[in-house]
Design a protein around this motif. Structure first.
Motif, PDB file in Angstrom:
ATOM      1  N   PRO A 303       0.847  -1.210   0.000  1.00  0.00           N
ATOM      2  CA  PRO A 303       0.000   0.000   0.000  1.00  0.00           C
ATOM      3  C   PRO A 303       0.877   1.253   0.000  1.00  0.00           C
ATOM      4  N   ASP A 304       0.303   2.356  -0.484  1.00  0.00           N
ATOM      5  CA  ASP A 304       1.071   3.613  -0.518  1.00  0.00           C
ATOM      6  C   ASP A 304       1.570   3.965   0.876  1.00  0.00           C
ATOM      7  N   MET A 358      11.318  -4.958   7.459  1.00  0.00           N
ATOM      8  CA  MET A 358      10.546  -4.301   8.533  1.00  0.00           C
ATOM      9  C   MET A 358       9.369  -3.526   7.960  1.00  0.00           C
ATOM     10  N   VAL A 359       9.618  -2.787   6.885  1.00  0.00           N
ATOM     11  CA  VAL A 359       8.555  -1.986   6.261  1.00  0.00           C
ATOM     12  C   VAL A 359       7.485  -2.907   5.671  1.00  0.00           C
ATOM     13  N   LEU A 360       7.915  -3.939   4.940  1.00  0.00           N
ATOM     14  CA  LEU A 360       6.960  -4.838   4.279  1.00  0.00           C
ATOM     15  C   LEU A 360       6.109  -5.595   5.294  1.00  0.00           C
ATOM     16  N   LYS A 364       1.907  -5.737   6.435  1.00  0.00           N
ATOM     17  CA  LYS A 364       1.268  -7.078   6.337  1.00  0.00           C
ATOM     18  C   LYS A 364       1.511  -7.777   4.992  1.00  0.00           C
ATOM     19  N   MET A 365       2.654  -7.504   4.382  1.00  0.00           N
ATOM     20  CA  MET A 365       3.002  -8.187   3.129  1.00  0.00           C
ATOM     21  C   MET A 365       3.469  -9.615   3.422  1.00  0.00           C
ATOM     22  N   ARG A 366       3.059 -10.559   2.574  1.00  0.00           N
ATOM     23  CA  ARG A 366       3.568 -11.940   2.689  1.00  0.00           C
ATOM     24  C   ARG A 366       4.893 -12.010   1.925  1.00  0.00           C
ATOM     25  N   VAL A 367       5.971 -12.257   2.646  1.00  0.00           N
ATOM     26  CA  VAL A 367       7.302 -12.232   2.027  1.00  0.00           C
ATOM     27  C   VAL A 367       7.911 -13.641   2.033  1.00  0.00           C
ATOM     28  N   SER A 368       8.442 -14.065   0.891  1.00  0.00           N
ATOM     29  CA  SER A 368       9.194 -15.328   0.805  1.00  0.00           C
ATOM     30  C   SER A 368      10.664 -15.010   0.562  1.00  0.00           C
ATOM     31  N   CYS A 414       2.900 -15.542  -2.275  1.00  0.00           N
ATOM     32  CA  CYS A 414       3.640 -14.443  -1.644  1.00  0.00           C
ATOM     33  C   CYS A 414       3.310 -13.123  -2.343  1.00  0.00           C
ATOM     34  N   ASP A 415       3.581 -12.020  -1.618  1.00  0.00           N
ATOM     35  CA  ASP A 415       3.425 -10.687  -2.207  1.00  0.00           C
ATOM     36  C   ASP A 415       4.774 -10.132  -2.649  1.00  0.00           C
TER      37      ASP A 415
END
Length: 718
Positions: A303-304, A358-360, A364-368, A414-415
């Motif tokens: 998100p922005d 940390m930012v992602l 609430k971003m799904r990170v792989s 993932c996002d």
């Protein structure tokens, strides 16, 4: 010629490569066992031997029979049958079950196993599973032995028979007779020259179309093995004609046939050169370029956010002030769908990745997270505190299809995907990985573009950066803390083509140079360092913490010889088995040399041998807590790894690295090689050899040229 026949009691020695063996044989009329020497494709205790030859008296070993011809047949005495079944011929039997089988079935035991295996259930301790295993192993050994006999009759080493059977099954001999060159294409360890030998024995003409086509494919395959994704048509033709020693016209006709039948692809590049590709590399470059451009076009899933606020927040939370280049890269990472983060050691790639995470995560971003090797993934997990997988484990191999579970049809969940140590990734794996990224997701590619390119074909990271089609965050400021390390400052000096600085005598440092004017002296010093001086002074464990990295496999300071030397010094005793010219011992450090999806171990994984089971013909290796079993016949997948090549060390870090650099390595000496080796060390580097060789490497800037067209494709599909 004299004749001899009797029962083989013991196989004292057997050379897997040429079939030469020393046997102890029980011969009628001789009180003592007779020593017999000769060559044979297969031999097992208990078998009946008939041999023609002559009696000789060896000055050291006394009287023995030197056989010119040897014929083996199944034993017919109960004692012989028991010995035969207890040998490592049939997995799952061993001494105890051999005894029980002979007691139950007597001389009929072979017929029972072959034709009425259900009767094996009568034997105490044999259930359905063991019965099936014995039957399967019996059928397999019959096929393997027939392949061995076929290869042997054509003067070829029999060591790859098991692998040939594994790939081709019962049709092995039929397939090889039809096209012996299939061995060079399909069987690891059998090159074109061996296949060519068999072809000649089978009567295939030197200038035949079959040979010309196979030779061309082999030549191109060798070039891709050294990193090229394609090769200029005329250069490929002349190389192939020289290798095969046949007329250029025949080779041209063969190439036209292969292109027409889509076994090779020919295309002109933007420079007007006619390039020839193996299809999988041609399509890998195209698919990778298309996918990167498709991913790039959409909106970032994050998100922005107010980037300036986010920067302040991250720096407050971590207590670390980011450098300008890191701040710019962080901005790009939440705005660009695809981006590259690159830079050398000590410039804060890890700090930046953690800040981005940390930012992602706050959004609430799904990170792989993934990396090419197990060690690189483990290190990524340690530095980020998140789960990180190898690319192969992330994509999940599907044994049913021979491909990966995650593809464009079944993308990763993932996002954002963050890929570390990307300089190691070849074009095929990069294409497979990007194929599995969902279109809404963002990709962050992290790596050091000055390191050696991938072992496999391509130079993906360098091509993406040089294309200028993908945003790049270049980190080049060495942090104060890192600048106190000579490992880091010397790595940067080497990268700039400058001579590294080493401490004066008596001065402490983390990067030393030790002079050794001959390879013999260097070898002796390395042995003393690993066994005694480095553990004593720096408190490193010789097996766990010290890694020797060498430019090449061969020669006195090559990985093979260093491994034999180190094994004798560090692990001289224990259960052992010899296969493929290597002695494997309990406690040895070993490395996997190919991707084995069935075992879930991959090229470059390093482990320790925990046990060797002679009865089951199996060896157990521990890869960072994962226990993997190898059949003795599969040991060509493993090499000792006290010393490994610098190429194989990519993506790994070790507390202490020892690097032999000598003029005997001059063919391979180049700046990126030494730079890569030094940056593998966390705490200590010792370079040993001659300053001349080191300076030669530093001045050779061009990591050997590779023909790739990924950069062009990225522009084409923009």
């Amino acid at each position: 010629m004299d004749k001899l026949d009797g029962q083989i009691e013991r196989v004292v020695f057997r050379n897997e490569e040429n079939g030469f063996c020393v046997l102890r044989v029980k011969v009628r009329g001789h009180k003592e066992l007779v020593t017999v020497t000769g060559t044979t494709p297969t031999v097992n205790p208990g078998e009946w031997l008939a041999a023609d030859g002559e009696w000789l008296t060896d000055p050291r070993h006394g009287k023995q029979f030197k056989a010119g011809g040897m014929r083996m047949s199944k034993p017919d005495t109960l004692e012989g049958i028991e010995k035969y079944l207890a040998s490592d011929l049939v997995k799952g039997i061993g001494k105890e079950y051999a005894k029980r089988l002979v007691k139950t079935f007597g001389r009929d035991v072979f017929d029972v196993i072959e034709n009425s295996s259900g009767k094996l259930l009568k034997v105490e301790g044999i259930g359905k599973q063991r019965k099936d295993n014995i039957k399967k192993a019996w059928d397999e050994q019959k096929n393997v032995r027939s392949i061995m006999s076929f290869l042997f009759s054509h003067g070829i080493s029999t060591v790859r028979a098991f692998r040939i059977h594994k790939i081709y099954g019962e049709k092995a001999i039929e397939l090889v007779q039809r096209d012996p060159y299939c061995l060079a294409r399909d069987i690891r360890g059998i090159g074109f020259l061996i296949a060519d030998q068999i072809a000649m024995k089978l009567g295939i003409a030197k200038d035949s179309d079959l040979r010309a086509r196979a030779g061309l494919e082999f030549c191109l395959g060798e070039l891709t093995a050294s990193g090229h994704c394609a090769y200029v048509r005329n250069d490929l033709l002349s190389r192939s004609a020289e290798l095969l020693d046949i007329d250029l016209l025949i080779i041209e006709t063969a190439l036209d046939y292969l292109v027409e039948n889509k076994r090779l692809i020919q295309r002109a590049d933007f420079k007007g050169r006619d390039l020839v590709y193996l299809p999988k590399l041609y399509f890998a470059e195209i698919e990778l370029a298309k996918k990167l451009q498709s991913l790039k076009k959409d909106r970032h899933p994050c998100p922005d956010i107010d980037v300036e606020k986010a920067l302040v927040w991250v720096q407050q939370k971590t207590g670390i002030e980011l450098a300008n280049a890191q701040r710019n890269a962080l901005k790009k990472s939440v705005q660009s769908k695809v981006m590259v983060i690159t830079g050398g050691p000590g410039v804060g790639k890890t700090t930046l990745v953690n800040s981005v995470l940390m930012v992602l995560k706050a959004k609430k971003m799904r990170v792989s997270l993934c990396a090419p090797t197990g060690r690189a993934a483990k290190r990524m997990a340690e530095t980020t505190g998140m789960e990180a997988k190898t690319i192969h484990r992330l994509l999940q191999f599907n044994p049913g299809t021979g491909g990966f579970v995650h593809t464009a049809e079944n993308p990763l969940q993932c996002d954002v995907l963050i890929v570390d140590e990307s300089s190691m990734i070849d074009v095929v794996l990069a294409s497979q990985l990007m194929d599995a990224v969902p279109l809404h997701a963002a990709v962050i590619i992290v790596g050091d573009s000055d390191q050696l390119p991938s072992v496999g074909p391509g130079k993906v990271l360098q091509d993406i950066i040089s294309s200028k089609m993908i945003p790049v965050g270049h980190l080049n400021e060495v942090f104060r803390q890192a600048a106190t390390s000579r490992i880091i400052t010397n790595a940067h000096k080497i990268n700039q083509g400058k001579a590294p600085e080493f401490p004066e005598e008596g001065e402490n440092s983390d990067c030393y140079f030790v002079d050794a004017d001959t390879p013999e002296k260097a070898l002796s010093l390395i042995g003393k360092m690993v066994k005694k001086s480095v553990p004593q002074k720096f408190h490193f464990n010789p097996l766990e913490d010290i890694q020797i990295l060498t430019p090449m496999q061969k020669g006195e300071l090559g990985a093979r010889n260093l491994n034999v030397t180190m094994q004798e010094l560090l692990n001289p005793r224990g259960d052992e088995v010899e296969r493929f010219g290597i002695t494997y011992r309990t406690g040895d450090k070993v490395m996997q040399t190919e991707n084995d999806y069935d075992k879930d171990v991959f090229n470059g994984d390093i482990g320790r041998i925990r046990s060797i089971d002679q009865d089951a013909s199996e060896l157990l290796v521990d890869f960072d807590g994962r226990k993997v079993v190898y059949d003795f016949r599969e040991l060509d997948e493993l090499v000792l790894s006290y010393a490994i090549t610098i190429h194989k060390s990519q993506g790994s870090e070790y507390p202490c690295v020892i690097i032999p650099v000598h003029t005997q390595h001059f063919v391979l000496l180049q700046r990126s090689l030494i730079y890569t080796a030094i940056t593998r060390a966390k705490k200590l580097v010792i370079i040993i050899g001659t300053k001349k060789a080191l300076n030669l490497a530093i001045t050779q800037a061009d990591s050997r040229f590779r023909t790739t067209t990924l950069g062009e494709r990225l522009k084409e599909y923009a």
